[in-house]
Design a protein around this motif. Structure first.
Motif, PDB file in Angstrom:
ATOM      1  N   VAL A  86       0.866  -1.184   0.000  1.00  0.00           N
ATOM      2  CA  VAL A  86       0.000   0.000   0.000  1.00  0.00           C
ATOM      3  C   VAL A  86       0.898   1.227   0.000  1.00  0.00           C
ATOM      4  N   ARG A  87       0.538   2.202  -0.817  1.00  0.00           N
ATOM      5  CA  ARG A  87       1.204   3.504  -0.797  1.00  0.00           C
ATOM      6  C   ARG A  87       0.116   4.560  -0.822  1.00  0.00           C
ATOM      7  N   GLU A  88       0.113   5.458   0.165  1.00  0.00           N
ATOM      8  CA  GLU A  88      -0.958   6.435   0.257  1.00  0.00           C
ATOM      9  C   GLU A  88      -0.428   7.775   0.726  1.00  0.00           C
ATOM     10  N   GLU A  89      -1.088   8.827   0.285  1.00  0.00           N
ATOM     11  CA  GLU A  89      -0.762  10.176   0.726  1.00  0.00           C
ATOM     12  C   GLU A  89      -1.499  10.432   2.035  1.00  0.00           C
ATOM     13  N   LEU A  90      -0.757  10.589   3.116  1.00  0.00           N
ATOM     14  CA  LEU A  90      -1.357  10.756   4.432  1.00  0.00           C
ATOM     15  C   LEU A  90      -1.613  12.217   4.775  1.00  0.00           C
ATOM     16  N   ALA A  91      -0.827  13.115   4.200  1.00  0.00           N
ATOM     17  CA  ALA A  91      -0.939  14.550   4.428  1.00  0.00           C
ATOM     18  C   ALA A  91      -0.058  15.226   3.393  1.00  0.00           C
ATOM     19  N   GLU A  92      -0.052  16.550   3.390  1.00  0.00           N
ATOM     20  CA  GLU A  92       0.812  17.272   2.455  1.00  0.00           C
ATOM     21  C   GLU A  92       2.267  16.907   2.730  1.00  0.00           C
ATOM     22  N   GLY A  93       2.923  16.297   1.741  1.00  0.00           N
ATOM     23  CA  GLY A  93       4.329  15.952   1.877  1.00  0.00           C
ATOM     24  C   GLY A  93       4.608  14.717   2.695  1.00  0.00           C
ATOM     25  N   VAL A  94       3.577  13.958   3.045  1.00  0.00           N
ATOM     26  CA  VAL A  94       3.762  12.749   3.851  1.00  0.00           C
ATOM     27  C   VAL A  94       3.156  11.564   3.114  1.00  0.00           C
ATOM     28  N   VAL A  95       3.980  10.547   2.858  1.00  0.00           N
ATOM     29  CA  VAL A  95       3.511   9.339   2.207  1.00  0.00           C
ATOM     30  C   VAL A  95       3.596   8.175   3.187  1.00  0.00           C
ATOM     31  N   GLY A  96       2.570   7.337   3.186  1.00  0.00           N
ATOM     32  CA  GLY A  96       2.554   6.155   4.031  1.00  0.00           C
ATOM     33  C   GLY A  96       2.789   4.902   3.210  1.00  0.00           C
ATOM     34  N   LEU A  97       3.563   3.970   3.759  1.00  0.00           N
ATOM     35  CA  LEU A  97       3.841   2.703   3.096  1.00  0.00           C
ATOM     36  C   LEU A  97       3.446   1.548   4.001  1.00  0.00           C
ATOM     37  N   GLU A  98       2.804   0.545   3.419  1.00  0.00           N
ATOM     38  CA  GLU A  98       2.588  -0.730   4.093  1.00  0.00           C
ATOM     39  C   GLU A  98       3.548  -1.742   3.493  1.00  0.00           C
ATOM     40  N   LEU A  99       4.254  -2.475   4.356  1.00  0.00           N
ATOM     41  CA  LEU A  99       5.278  -3.422   3.928  1.00  0.00           C
ATOM     42  C   LEU A  99       4.928  -4.820   4.418  1.00  0.00           C
ATOM     43  N   ARG A 100       5.026  -5.806   3.527  1.00  0.00           N
ATOM     44  CA  ARG A 100       4.782  -7.209   3.877  1.00  0.00           C
ATOM     45  C   ARG A 100       5.918  -8.068   3.359  1.00  0.00           C
ATOM     46  N   ARG A 101       6.212  -9.136   4.073  1.00  0.00           N
ATOM     47  CA  ARG A 101       7.282 -10.046   3.642  1.00  0.00           C
ATOM     48  C   ARG A 101       6.970 -10.629   2.272  1.00  0.00           C
ATOM     49  N   CYS A 102       8.005 -10.709   1.452  1.00  0.00           N
ATOM     50  CA  CYS A 102       7.819 -11.265   0.105  1.00  0.00           C
ATOM     51  C   CYS A 102       7.453 -12.746   0.149  1.00  0.00           C
ATOM     52  N   ASP A 103       7.918 -13.463   1.187  1.00  0.00           N
ATOM     53  CA  ASP A 103       7.625 -14.890   1.280  1.00  0.00           C
ATOM     54  C   ASP A 103       6.320 -15.176   2.005  1.00  0.00           C
ATOM     55  N   GLY A 104       5.600 -14.138   2.394  1.00  0.00           N
ATOM     56  CA  GLY A 104       4.321 -14.312   3.060  1.00  0.00           C
ATOM     57  C   GLY A 104       4.407 -14.638   4.529  1.00  0.00           C
ATOM     58  N   GLY A 105       5.609 -14.726   5.070  1.00  0.00           N
ATOM     59  CA  GLY A 105       5.776 -15.092   6.468  1.00  0.00           C
ATOM     60  C   GLY A 105       5.548 -13.929   7.411  1.00  0.00           C
ATOM     61  N   GLU A 106       5.674 -14.239   8.698  1.00  0.00           N
ATOM     62  CA  GLU A 106       5.512 -13.194   9.702  1.00  0.00           C
ATOM     63  C   GLU A 106       6.742 -12.300   9.753  1.00  0.00           C
ATOM     64  N   LEU A 107       6.500 -11.037  10.037  1.00  0.00           N
ATOM     65  CA  LEU A 107       7.575 -10.077  10.242  1.00  0.00           C
ATOM     66  C   LEU A 107       8.088 -10.181  11.680  1.00  0.00           C
ATOM     67  N   PRO A 108       9.327  -9.769  11.917  1.00  0.00           N
ATOM     68  CA  PRO A 108       9.839  -9.773  13.295  1.00  0.00           C
ATOM     69  C   PRO A 108       8.956  -8.921  14.214  1.00  0.00           C
ATOM     70  N   GLY A 109       8.853  -9.340  15.461  1.00  0.00           N
ATOM     71  CA  GLY A 109       8.064  -8.583  16.417  1.00  0.00           C
ATOM     72  C   GLY A 109       8.725  -7.262  16.765  1.00  0.00           C
ATOM     73  N   TRP A 110       7.920  -6.326  17.258  1.00  0.00           N
ATOM     74  CA  TRP A 110       8.442  -5.019  17.638  1.00  0.00           C
ATOM     75  C   TRP A 110       7.574  -4.425  18.733  1.00  0.00           C
ATOM     76  N   THR A 111       8.080  -3.387  19.362  1.00  0.00           N
ATOM     77  CA  THR A 111       7.363  -2.693  20.421  1.00  0.00           C
ATOM     78  C   THR A 111       7.290  -1.204  20.095  1.00  0.00           C
ATOM     79  N   ALA A 112       6.373  -0.519  20.750  1.00  0.00           N
ATOM     80  CA  ALA A 112       6.157   0.898  20.496  1.00  0.00           C
ATOM     81  C   ALA A 112       7.454   1.677  20.644  1.00  0.00           C
ATOM     82  N   GLY A 113       7.737   2.540  19.660  1.00  0.00           N
ATOM     83  CA  GLY A 113       8.961   3.325  19.637  1.00  0.00           C
ATOM     84  C   GLY A 113      10.029   2.780  18.713  1.00  0.00           C
TER      85      GLY A 113
END
Length: 321
Positions: free
Chosen positions: A18-45
């Protein structure tokens, strides 16, 4: 902050879904693993490194839901006077493109507290979004003050509006600068302040929080702060205990450059003291900290340093590398 483990952070191939314009000058990207697997876990920050073409590596905060292991979300501000990373993302990346991503890594973790004051400026809202989610889940009291140049340039306004009067949206062109004295006037005991945004905002919040307890304010910088010149103007030696490598570091070279040239197993990314990739444990000697990441307490402890910008106060510095 703890020093990084010897192993490199994980890398994986992701596709832009996904690529979307979130605001003036701000683009958002959604990223998914190419192999369809789970991404590494993460925490806020947490942030990830995008490894772009032409040797560009840039760090972007994850701003989605940490519970979602299928997709990562980032938002990138177009920086007209940047170093090329944001221009690359805005001009050259599209849905279907494949990228190499390193991480995640977290230098801005949300510690438990009964109350939080979040202060964000512009694209600095990105690491704050999952922090709000985490604070809500924990039942903590929280408020957010979110400033920007104008409303149209402020991403996620609609999402944040759902939180009612917990959130203050403060466009500068219509409301002026954030009234930090008012925002930070609440009870200090047990309250943690988290701030991310442009350097003038960070400095203003640091000044406003000067009377609070040590560690009550946490900031994340996207660009390095101004630091006075190095204390030592002569060469020093850096010895690495695990690899057995020793190098002399002259006044016009960084420790990182010297160790890379000697074949030491070091990692790096931003090379300006903001991302934490090159953080290295110190076993002897006193670092001359030049980074924009470690807290004052962490710098005073002297048991870790960012070797891309920091130097040595002593003739010899010993690192656990």
């Amino acid at each position: 902050m703890t020093a990084p483990a010897a192993a490199a952070p994980p890398e994986c191939k992701v596709e832009i879904t996904v690529r979307e314009e979130l605001a003036e000058g701000v683009v958002g990207l959604e990223l998914r693993r190419c192999d369809g697997g789970e991404l590494p876990g993460w925490t806020a920050g947490a942030h990830i490194d995008l490894l772009l073409d032409e040797g560009l590596e840039r760090q972007y905060s994850l701003c989605g839901d940490p519970a979602d292991r299928q997709a990562w979300r980032i938002a990138v501000l177009r920086e007209p006077h940047g170093r090329g990373g944001s221009a690359y993302v805005h001009e050259r990346l599209a849905v279907g493109d494949v990228l190499t991503v390193r991480g995640p890594r977290n230098n801005f973790a949300l510690d438990p507290a009964p109350r939080y004051v979040f202060v964000a400026g512009g694209i600095g809202i990105t690491p704050i979004l999952p922090m709000i989610r985490q604070a809500e889940a924990a039942g903590a009291d929280w408020t957010l003050a979110y400033g920007g140049r104008r409303a149209g340039s402020m991403a996620y306004r609609e999402v944040l509006a759902a939180h009612g009067d917990r959130v203050r949206i403060h466009p500068e062109d219509s409301a002026g600068l954030l009234p930090l004295a008012e925002i930070l006037a609440g009870p200090a005991d047990g309250t943690l302040v988290y701030c991310c945004g442009p350097e003038p905002l960070l400095q203003a919040v640091e000044q406003a929080c000067a009377g609070r307890a040590s560690g009550a304010l946490r900031v994340e910088r996207f660009t390095p702060k101004d630091v006075a010149g190095a204390v030592r103007s002569t060469a020093f030696t850096v010895r690495c205990t695990r690899s057995g490598i020793a190098v002399e570091v002259g006044p016009d070279r960084s420790i990182l450059d010297a160790l890379e040239d000697a074949g030491a197993p070091v990692m790096s990314s931003c090379r300006e003291g903001t991302c934490g990739t090159c953080e290295s444990p110190v076993t002897a000697g006193r670092p001359d900290h030049r980074d924009s990441l470690l807290t004052p307490d962490e710098q005073d402890a002297g048991d870790t340093m960012l070797i891309c910008v920091s130097r040595s106060l002593d003739d010899e510095l010993v690192l656990d590398i």
